[in-house]
Write a protein that holds these residues in place. Structure first.
Motif, PDB file in Angstrom:
ATOM      1  N   VAL A   1       0.876  -1.166   0.000  1.00 29.80           N
ATOM      2  CA  VAL A   1       0.000   0.000   0.000  1.00 29.80           C
ATOM      3  C   VAL A   1       0.917   1.220   0.000  1.00 29.80           C
ATOM      4  O   VAL A   1       1.667   1.438   0.954  1.00 29.80           O
ATOM      5  CB  VAL A   1      -0.938   0.020   1.221  1.00 29.80           C
ATOM      6  N   GLY A   2       0.878   1.979  -1.101  1.00 26.35           N
ATOM      7  CA  GLY A   2       1.755   3.131  -1.252  1.00 26.35           C
ATOM      8  C   GLY A   2       0.996   4.437  -1.216  1.00 26.35           C
ATOM      9  O   GLY A   2      -0.070   4.565  -1.831  1.00 26.35           O
ATOM     10  N   PHE A   3       1.558   5.393  -0.495  1.00 19.52           N
ATOM     11  CA  PHE A   3       1.002   6.736  -0.401  1.00 19.52           C
ATOM     12  C   PHE A   3       2.006   7.702  -1.018  1.00 19.52           C
ATOM     13  O   PHE A   3       3.195   7.650  -0.681  1.00 19.52           O
ATOM     14  CB  PHE A   3       0.744   7.119   1.060  1.00 19.52           C
ATOM     15  N   VAL A   4       1.530   8.559  -1.905  1.00 20.61           N
ATOM     16  CA  VAL A   4       2.396   9.495  -2.611  1.00 20.61           C
ATOM     17  C   VAL A   4       1.995  10.917  -2.245  1.00 20.61           C
ATOM     18  O   VAL A   4       0.844  11.322  -2.462  1.00 20.61           O
ATOM     19  CB  VAL A   4       2.317   9.283  -4.137  1.00 20.61           C
ATOM     20  N   ASN A   5       2.917  11.664  -1.676  1.00 23.29           N
ATOM     21  CA  ASN A   5       2.722  13.066  -1.331  1.00 23.29           C
ATOM     22  C   ASN A   5       2.851  13.860  -2.627  1.00 23.29           C
ATOM     23  O   ASN A   5       3.938  13.978  -3.183  1.00 23.29           O
ATOM     24  CB  ASN A   5       3.804  13.480  -0.316  1.00 23.29           C
ATOM     25  N   CYS A   6       1.730  14.379  -3.126  1.00 19.74           N
ATOM     26  CA  CYS A   6       1.760  14.980  -4.458  1.00 19.74           C
ATOM     27  C   CYS A   6       0.812  16.173  -4.573  1.00 19.74           C
ATOM     28  O   CYS A   6      -0.061  16.378  -3.736  1.00 19.74           O
ATOM     29  CB  CYS A   6       1.417  13.937  -5.511  1.00 19.74           C
ATOM     30  N   THR A   7       1.022  16.917  -5.648  1.00 24.26           N
ATOM     31  CA  THR A   7       0.137  18.042  -5.960  1.00 24.26           C
ATOM     32  C   THR A   7      -1.227  17.512  -6.396  1.00 24.26           C
ATOM     33  O   THR A   7      -1.353  16.342  -6.798  1.00 24.26           O
ATOM     34  CB  THR A   7       0.744  18.913  -7.075  1.00 24.26           C
ATOM     35  N   ASP A   8      -2.220  18.364  -6.346  1.00 22.35           N
ATOM     36  CA  ASP A   8      -3.593  17.964  -6.680  1.00 22.35           C
ATOM     37  C   ASP A   8      -3.741  17.443  -8.111  1.00 22.35           C
ATOM     38  O   ASP A   8      -4.580  16.586  -8.375  1.00 22.35           O
ATOM     39  CB  ASP A   8      -4.562  19.132  -6.494  1.00 22.35           C
ATOM     40  N   ASP A   9      -2.921  17.942  -9.022  1.00 22.54           N
ATOM     41  CA  ASP A   9      -3.064  17.544 -10.426  1.00 22.54           C
ATOM     42  C   ASP A   9      -2.163  16.375 -10.827  1.00 22.54           C
ATOM     43  O   ASP A   9      -2.186  15.938 -11.970  1.00 22.54           O
ATOM     44  CB  ASP A   9      -2.806  18.741 -11.348  1.00 22.54           C
ATOM     45  N   PHE A  10      -1.393  15.828  -9.892  1.00 21.25           N
ATOM     46  CA  PHE A  10      -0.507  14.696 -10.199  1.00 21.25           C
ATOM     47  C   PHE A  10      -1.327  13.404 -10.217  1.00 21.25           C
ATOM     48  O   PHE A  10      -2.078  13.132  -9.276  1.00 21.25           O
ATOM     49  CB  PHE A  10       0.618  14.591  -9.160  1.00 21.25           C
ATOM     50  N   THR A  11      -1.170  12.612 -11.277  1.00 24.47           N
ATOM     51  CA  THR A  11      -1.982  11.397 -11.422  1.00 24.47           C
ATOM     52  C   THR A  11      -1.157  10.139 -11.693  1.00 24.47           C
ATOM     53  O   THR A  11      -1.712   9.107 -12.064  1.00 24.47           O
ATOM     54  CB  THR A  11      -2.994  11.567 -12.571  1.00 24.47           C
ATOM     55  N   GLN A  12       0.151  10.206 -11.501  1.00 21.91           N
ATOM     56  CA  GLN A  12       1.014   9.067 -11.811  1.00 21.91           C
ATOM     57  C   GLN A  12       1.471   8.309 -10.559  1.00 21.91           C
ATOM     58  O   GLN A  12       2.574   7.764 -10.521  1.00 21.91           O
ATOM     59  CB  GLN A  12       2.226   9.545 -12.603  1.00 21.91           C
ATOM     60  N   GLN A  13       0.619   8.225  -9.552  1.00 19.90           N
ATOM     61  CA  GLN A  13       0.982   7.534  -8.322  1.00 19.90           C
ATOM     62  C   GLN A  13       1.468   6.101  -8.576  1.00 19.90           C
ATOM     63  O   GLN A  13       2.452   5.667  -7.974  1.00 19.90           O
ATOM     64  CB  GLN A  13      -0.185   7.532  -7.321  1.00 19.90           C
ATOM     65  N   PRO A  14       0.817   5.331  -9.474  1.00 19.97           N
ATOM     66  CA  PRO A  14       1.308   3.976  -9.724  1.00 19.97           C
ATOM     67  C   PRO A  14       2.738   3.936 -10.261  1.00 19.97           C
ATOM     68  O   PRO A  14       3.505   3.038  -9.920  1.00 19.97           O
ATOM     69  CB  PRO A  14       0.318   3.420 -10.756  1.00 19.97           C
ATOM     70  N   VAL A  15       3.120   4.923 -11.075  1.00 22.97           N
ATOM     71  CA  VAL A  15       4.491   4.987 -11.597  1.00 22.97           C
ATOM     72  C   VAL A  15       5.483   5.132 -10.448  1.00 22.97           C
ATOM     73  O   VAL A  15       6.536   4.489 -10.429  1.00 22.97           O
ATOM     74  CB  VAL A  15       4.634   6.156 -12.604  1.00 22.97           C
ATOM     75  N   VAL A  16       5.145   5.975  -9.479  1.00 25.01           N
ATOM     76  CA  VAL A  16       6.018   6.180  -8.314  1.00 25.01           C
ATOM     77  C   VAL A  16       6.170   4.885  -7.524  1.00 25.01           C
ATOM     78  O   VAL A  16       7.288   4.439  -7.242  1.00 25.01           O
ATOM     79  CB  VAL A  16       5.466   7.307  -7.413  1.00 25.01           C
ATOM     80  N   VAL A  17       5.071   4.248  -7.185  1.00 27.70           N
ATOM     81  CA  VAL A  17       5.103   3.054  -6.334  1.00 27.70           C
ATOM     82  C   VAL A  17       5.745   1.872  -7.065  1.00 27.70           C
ATOM     83  O   VAL A  17       6.243   0.938  -6.429  1.00 27.70           O
ATOM     84  CB  VAL A  17       3.695   2.732  -5.788  1.00 27.70           C
ATOM     85  N   ASN A  18       5.813   1.937  -8.405  1.00 24.52           N
ATOM     86  CA  ASN A  18       6.523   0.899  -9.161  1.00 24.52           C
ATOM     87  C   ASN A  18       7.975   0.755  -8.713  1.00 24.52           C
ATOM     88  O   ASN A  18       8.549  -0.325  -8.833  1.00 24.52           O
ATOM     89  CB  ASN A  18       6.506   1.207 -10.665  1.00 24.52           C
ATOM     90  N   GLY A  19       8.565   1.814  -8.185  1.00 24.09           N
ATOM     91  CA  GLY A  19       9.940   1.715  -7.688  1.00 24.09           C
ATOM     92  C   GLY A  19      10.080   0.633  -6.641  1.00 24.09           C
ATOM     93  O   GLY A  19      11.062  -0.118  -6.625  1.00 24.09           O
ATOM     94  N   CYS A  20       9.105   0.506  -5.777  1.00 24.01           N
ATOM     95  CA  CYS A  20       9.104  -0.530  -4.742  1.00 24.01           C
ATOM     96  C   CYS A  20       8.625  -1.863  -5.314  1.00 24.01           C
ATOM     97  O   CYS A  20       9.228  -2.908  -5.047  1.00 24.01           O
ATOM     98  CB  CYS A  20       8.222  -0.090  -3.578  1.00 24.01           C
ATOM     99  N   SER A  21       7.555  -1.832  -6.092  1.00 28.32           N
ATOM    100  CA  SER A  21       6.998  -3.070  -6.659  1.00 28.32           C
ATOM    101  C   SER A  21       8.022  -3.806  -7.515  1.00 28.32           C
ATOM    102  O   SER A  21       8.194  -5.019  -7.396  1.00 28.32           O
ATOM    103  CB  SER A  21       5.763  -2.755  -7.508  1.00 28.32           C
ATOM    104  N   ASP A  22       8.702  -3.063  -8.381  1.00 28.69           N
ATOM    105  CA  ASP A  22       9.706  -3.676  -9.251  1.00 28.69           C
ATOM    106  C   ASP A  22      10.832  -4.299  -8.440  1.00 28.69           C
ATOM    107  O   ASP A  22      11.341  -5.374  -8.773  1.00 28.69           O
ATOM    108  CB  ASP A  22      10.271  -2.650 -10.225  1.00 28.69           C
ATOM    109  N   LEU A  23      11.232  -3.640  -7.360  1.00 33.71           N
ATOM    110  CA  LEU A  23      12.291  -4.179  -6.497  1.00 33.71           C
ATOM    111  C   LEU A  23      11.859  -5.498  -5.864  1.00 33.71           C
ATOM    112  O   LEU A  23      12.665  -6.434  -5.779  1.00 33.71           O
ATOM    113  CB  LEU A  23      12.665  -3.163  -5.416  1.00 33.71           C
ATOM    114  N   MET A  24      10.609  -5.583  -5.415  1.00 31.83           N
ATOM    115  CA  MET A  24      10.140  -6.823  -4.787  1.00 31.83           C
ATOM    116  C   MET A  24      10.228  -7.998  -5.756  1.00 31.83           C
ATOM    117  O   MET A  24      10.634  -9.100  -5.376  1.00 31.83           O
ATOM    118  CB  MET A  24       8.714  -6.664  -4.263  1.00 31.83           C
ATOM    119  N   VAL A  25       9.887  -7.772  -7.014  1.00 33.17           N
ATOM    120  CA  VAL A  25       9.981  -8.836  -8.017  1.00 33.17           C
ATOM    121  C   VAL A  25      11.443  -9.145  -8.320  1.00 33.17           C
ATOM    122  O   VAL A  25      11.829 -10.300  -8.466  1.00 33.17           O
ATOM    123  CB  VAL A  25       9.201  -8.450  -9.292  1.00 33.17           C
ATOM    124  N   GLU A  26      12.277  -8.109  -8.367  1.00 31.70           N
ATOM    125  CA  GLU A  26      13.705  -8.301  -8.613  1.00 31.70           C
ATOM    126  C   GLU A  26      14.346  -9.152  -7.511  1.00 31.70           C
ATOM    127  O   GLU A  26      15.136 -10.048  -7.793  1.00 31.70           O
ATOM    128  CB  GLU A  26      14.388  -6.937  -8.692  1.00 31.70           C
TER     129      GLU A  26
END
Length: 122
Positions: free
Chosen positions: A62-87
């Motif tokens: 469960v990822g929380f992204v501190n972002c501006t109101d118009d930012f919509t790429q939260q999944p891209v950010v959390v991919n940093g952790c998700s990709d590492l888990m698979v790696e």
């Protein structure tokens, strides 16, 4: 099962990464911060389990992204952790996930992630 609390992006021996995505942190920088969160989650698992071979699978992040109101790429950010888990864990690292935007996080960090992990009997 192991349930972690939210982990923050602090590199080993480094300063906490701070900032708001879409303002003073780019999506790429936030994705790298999420990778540091993943490393911290793995470190917590190793410390508490004694051996990462006891991880049966990563159930959910469960990822929380501190972002501006118009930012919509939260999944891209959390991919940093998700990709590492698979790696690190291979197929055992594939998981369900939530990526949520928020207007603030503790200490001003750009990303916070918690995990649910299935583990061998202790």
């Amino acid at each position: 099962m192991a349930y972690t609390s939210g982990h923050l992006p602090q590199p080993a021996g480094g300063k906490m990464i701070i900032g708001k995505v879409g303002d003073n942190v780019t999506p790429e920088e936030a994705k790298e911060a999420a990778k540091f969160v993943g490393l911290n989650l793995i470190s917590t698992l190793k410390h508490n389990l004694g051996d990462l071979d006891k991880v049966k699978r990563i159930i959910k992040l469960v990822g929380f992204v501190n972002c501006t109101d118009d930012f919509t790429q939260q999944p891209v950010v959390v991919n940093g952790c998700s990709d590492l888990m698979v790696e690190v864990f291979g197929e055992k690292g594939r998981h369900a996930r939530s990526a949520v935007g928020t207007n603030s996080l503790p200490l001003g960090v750009p990303v916070e992630i918690e995990a649910i992990v299935e583990v061998e009997e202790l």
